[in-house]
Design a protein around this motif. Structure first.
Motif, mmCIF file in Angstrom:
data_model
loop_
_atom_site.group_PDB
_atom_site.id
_atom_site.type_symbol
_atom_site.label_atom_id
_atom_site.label_comp_id
_atom_site.label_asym_id
_atom_site.label_seq_id
_atom_site.Cartn_x
_atom_site.Cartn_y
_atom_site.Cartn_z
ATOM 1 N N HIS A 137 0.826 -1.209 0.000
ATOM 2 C CA HIS A 137 0.000 0.000 0.000
ATOM 3 C C HIS A 137 0.863 1.262 0.000
ATOM 4 C CE1 HIS A 137 0.829 -0.418 4.350
ATOM 5 N NE2 HIS A 137 0.631 0.892 4.408
ATOM 6 N N GLU A 138 2.072 1.178 0.588
ATOM 7 C CA GLU A 138 2.980 2.322 0.557
ATOM 8 C C GLU A 138 3.514 2.548 -0.851
ATOM 9 O OE1 GLU A 138 5.593 2.736 4.282
ATOM 10 O OE2 GLU A 138 5.265 0.570 4.119
ATOM 11 N N VAL A 139 3.895 1.457 -1.502
ATOM 12 C CA VAL A 139 4.396 1.566 -2.872
ATOM 13 C C VAL A 139 3.316 2.107 -3.790
ATOM 14 C CG1 VAL A 139 5.272 0.274 -4.847
ATOM 15 C CG2 VAL A 139 6.063 -0.283 -2.550
ATOM 16 N N GLU A 140 2.116 1.609 -3.624
ATOM 17 C CA GLU A 140 1.010 2.047 -4.475
ATOM 18 C C GLU A 140 0.767 3.542 -4.337
ATOM 19 O OE1 GLU A 140 -3.681 0.909 -5.324
ATOM 20 O OE2 GLU A 140 -2.506 -0.204 -3.839
ATOM 21 N N GLN A 141 0.894 4.047 -3.121
ATOM 22 C CA GLN A 141 0.678 5.468 -2.899
ATOM 23 C C GLN A 141 1.798 6.307 -3.509
ATOM 24 O OE1 GLN A 141 0.213 6.521 1.200
ATOM 25 N NE2 GLN A 141 -0.252 8.671 0.778
ATOM 26 N N MET A 142 3.065 5.865 -3.322
ATOM 27 C CA MET A 142 4.197 6.639 -3.838
ATOM 28 C C MET A 142 4.335 6.520 -5.352
ATOM 29 S SD MET A 142 7.210 6.260 -0.978
ATOM 30 C CE MET A 142 7.047 4.489 -0.751
ATOM 31 N N ALA A 143 3.900 5.391 -5.900
ATOM 32 C CA ALA A 143 4.019 5.187 -7.345
ATOM 33 C C ALA A 143 2.830 5.739 -8.113
ATOM 34 C CB ALA A 143 4.176 3.696 -7.642
ATOM 35 N N ARG A 144 1.875 6.289 -7.388
ATOM 36 C CA ARG A 144 0.676 6.820 -8.033
ATOM 37 C C ARG A 144 1.034 7.951 -8.999
ATOM 38 N NH1 ARG A 144 -2.087 10.838 -5.737
ATOM 39 N NH2 ARG A 144 -1.081 10.301 -3.746
ATOM 40 N N ASP A 145 0.569 7.829 -10.220
ATOM 41 C CA ASP A 145 0.777 8.831 -11.278
ATOM 42 C C ASP A 145 2.233 8.955 -11.723
ATOM 43 O OD1 ASP A 145 -1.938 9.457 -11.095
ATOM 44 O OD2 ASP A 145 -1.572 10.958 -9.531
ATOM 45 N N VAL A 146 3.105 8.036 -11.305
ATOM 46 C CA VAL A 146 4.507 8.071 -11.733
ATOM 47 C C VAL A 146 4.713 7.018 -12.818
ATOM 48 C CG1 VAL A 146 6.910 7.796 -11.034
ATOM 49 C CG2 VAL A 146 5.271 8.864 -9.472
ATOM 50 N N ARG A 147 5.106 7.458 -14.007
ATOM 51 C CA ARG A 147 5.353 6.541 -15.116
ATOM 52 C C ARG A 147 6.622 6.981 -15.840
ATOM 53 N NH1 ARG A 147 2.282 4.453 -12.495
ATOM 54 N NH2 ARG A 147 0.302 3.436 -12.977
ATOM 55 N N MET A 148 7.720 6.300 -15.573
ATOM 56 C CA MET A 148 8.977 6.603 -16.260
ATOM 57 C C MET A 148 9.041 5.762 -17.529
ATOM 58 S SD MET A 148 11.680 6.956 -13.102
ATOM 59 C CE MET A 148 11.562 8.354 -11.980
ATOM 60 N N ASP A 149 8.237 6.152 -18.503
ATOM 61 C CA ASP A 149 8.081 5.325 -19.694
ATOM 62 C C ASP A 149 9.241 5.443 -20.670
ATOM 63 O OD1 ASP A 149 7.576 7.885 -20.477
ATOM 64 O OD2 ASP A 149 5.493 7.550 -21.074
ATOM 65 N N TRP A 150 10.260 6.251 -20.362
ATOM 66 C CA TRP A 150 11.442 6.326 -21.222
ATOM 67 C C TRP A 150 12.488 5.281 -20.836
ATOM 68 C CZ3 TRP A 150 10.058 10.004 -17.602
ATOM 69 C CH2 TRP A 150 10.882 10.112 -16.483
ATOM 70 N N ILE A 151 12.334 4.657 -19.677
ATOM 71 C CA ILE A 151 13.297 3.641 -19.235
ATOM 72 C C ILE A 151 12.905 2.298 -19.836
ATOM 73 C CG2 ILE A 151 14.168 2.350 -17.245
ATOM 74 C CD1 ILE A 151 14.051 4.908 -15.644
ATOM 75 N N THR A 152 13.828 1.726 -20.608
ATOM 76 C CA THR A 152 13.551 0.465 -21.299
ATOM 77 C C THR A 152 14.395 -0.694 -20.785
ATOM 78 O OG1 THR A 152 15.168 1.029 -23.022
ATOM 79 C CG2 THR A 152 12.868 1.682 -23.397
ATOM 80 N N SER A 153 15.368 -0.410 -19.905
ATOM 81 C CA SER A 153 16.249 -1.467 -19.409
ATOM 82 C C SER A 153 16.467 -1.296 -17.913
ATOM 83 C CB SER A 153 17.593 -1.422 -20.148
ATOM 84 O OG SER A 153 18.493 -2.384 -19.625
ATOM 85 N N LEU A 154 16.387 -2.403 -17.172
ATOM 86 C CA LEU A 154 16.569 -2.377 -15.717
ATOM 87 C C LEU A 154 17.556 -3.454 -15.308
ATOM 88 C CD1 LEU A 154 15.787 -1.462 -12.830
ATOM 89 C CD2 LEU A 154 13.911 -3.128 -12.920
ATOM 90 N N ASN A 155 18.555 -3.041 -14.520
ATOM 91 C CA ASN A 155 19.545 -3.964 -13.976
ATOM 92 C C ASN A 155 19.521 -3.832 -12.458
ATOM 93 O OD1 ASN A 155 22.274 -4.694 -12.868
ATOM 94 N ND2 ASN A 155 22.613 -5.307 -14.970
ATOM 95 N N ILE A 156 19.302 -4.944 -11.775
ATOM 96 C CA ILE A 156 19.254 -4.934 -10.311
ATOM 97 C C ILE A 156 20.490 -5.641 -9.785
ATOM 98 C CG2 ILE A 156 17.964 -5.642 -8.271
ATOM 99 C CD1 ILE A 156 15.431 -5.421 -9.831
ATOM 100 N N TYR A 157 21.233 -4.940 -8.936
ATOM 101 C CA TYR A 157 22.516 -5.452 -8.458
ATOM 102 C C TYR A 157 22.527 -5.522 -6.936
ATOM 103 C CZ TYR A 157 27.455 -5.644 -7.250
ATOM 104 O OH TYR A 157 28.657 -6.005 -6.704
#
Length: 337
Positions: A137-157
């Motif tokens: 529920h915290e993520v849902e609230q903070m991610a509301r209306d946020v769309r970084m649609d220019w990012i096409t690649s994600l690397n998690i380290y």
């Protein structure tokens, strides 16, 4: 008969005329220009070879090569024939998951920063093992209306495995703000759950998840069931979950259940797959399920036989005899082990 006149004198040789010498800057400049043209000519001949080498490099190797010389940097950055460009990376680090999501939200809502960030199509999330827990529920609230649609690649380290809670939430949480994601690499993430990304990232094309033995990917591909554009899967030395003996029998039965085979939920566009040294678990978190060699071979054989026509490269633990057999059945697929 005329005799030779010994008194005939030889003509003296013509006076030696040294080549004309043009003294001055023009002579030096002329030689310099010729040398430059010669060097450029040699470089032009080598450029196609260099570009071919560049096209095989990953991003890290590409950046290292660009530091070797100005000429190589120019070739990588400006040569029209080079398709493998250095892609700017947006790196995210921290120890508080809440602060990271809040920072991403603030950057998105700031038009000036947002415009700058659009030049960074790759995101790298560092030190995931240091993050604290966060609830949906915290993520849902903070991610509301946020769309970084220019990012096409994600690397998690991560240098070590994060907690199970973070592993289960970090990727699904991030996927909510990355709707245009096409490439995902979690090979160095420790443990990250891929489940949940399917709903949020339907454009996903490439998944790399090597050396993840503490996490189970579903053998049938159901955790990527809505990713209809997946073209490449690389999961060497990783664990897979066959969710019980019923599915295990069906997914490896070459004579029946032809619509049930490995990755059948996400195989519509598959082109390249690598799954060497597979490990198996019955359920999430269970100990390794010691399957015999017959199960592995039957599983792989059934996949090759039922794979879509788009598949042209498959690397696995198939035995040489089975590779020979399948090459006769599917000559359009390059089979490796």
């Amino acid at each position: 008969m005329l005799g030779r006149n010994n008194n005939t004198k030889k003509r003296p040789p013509p006076p030696f005329l040294p080549p004309s010498i043009i003294v001055g800057d023009d002579s030096i400049a002329g030689r310099t220009r010729r040398q430059k043209r010669a060097i450029a000519s040699k470089w032009d001949i080598q450029t196609p070879i260099i570009i071919e080498i560049i096209n095989w490099l990953d991003q890290e190797s590409l950046m290292n090569l660009s530091l070797v010389s100005r000429q190589l940097h120019s070739t990588i950055a400006n040569e029209p024939g080079n398709k493998n460009k250095i892609v700017p990376v947006f790196e995210v680090s921290g120890s508080s998951t809440r602060r990271i999501f809040q920072m991403l939200r603030n950057n998105f809502l700031n038009e000036e920063i947002k415009n700058k960030l659009q030049y960074y199509p790759r995101m790298r999330l560092n030190n995931v093992h240091m993050y604290d827990e966060i609830y949906d529920h915290e993520v849902e609230q903070m991610a509301r209306d946020v769309r970084m649609d220019w990012i096409t690649s994600l690397n998690i380290y991560s240098s070590s495995s994060p907690s199970s809670r973070i592993a289960a939430t970090i990727l699904p949480s991030l996927s909510r703000i990355l709707p245009s994601l096409r490439e995902l690499d979690i090979s160095k993430s420790g443990v990250v759950n891929i489940f949940g990304i399917s709903n949020n990232c339907p454009l996903l094309e490439k998944v790399t998840a090597d050396n993840l033995v503490d996490i189970c990917f579903t053998l049938d591909g159901s955790d990527m069931r809505f990713c209809n554009n997946v073209k490449e899967i690389y999961m060497d030395h990783s664990s897979f979950n066959h969710r019980g003996n019923i599915l295990k029998d069906k997914i490896s039965d070459s004579n029946n259940h032809h619509d049930i085979f490995m990755f059948h939920y996400c195989c519509k566009a598959l082109e390249r797959v690598s799954i060497r040294n597979m490990k198996f678990r019955i359920f999430w978190g269970d100990d390794n399920d010691d399957d015999d060699e017959d199960f592995t071979q039957n599983l792989l054989i059934k996949f090759v036989r039922n794979a879509p026509p788009t598949l042209h490269w498959f690397r696995s633990d198939l035995t040489p005899d089975n590779i020979t057999m399948l090459r006769m059945e599917r000559p359009g697929i390059e089979l490796l082990n």
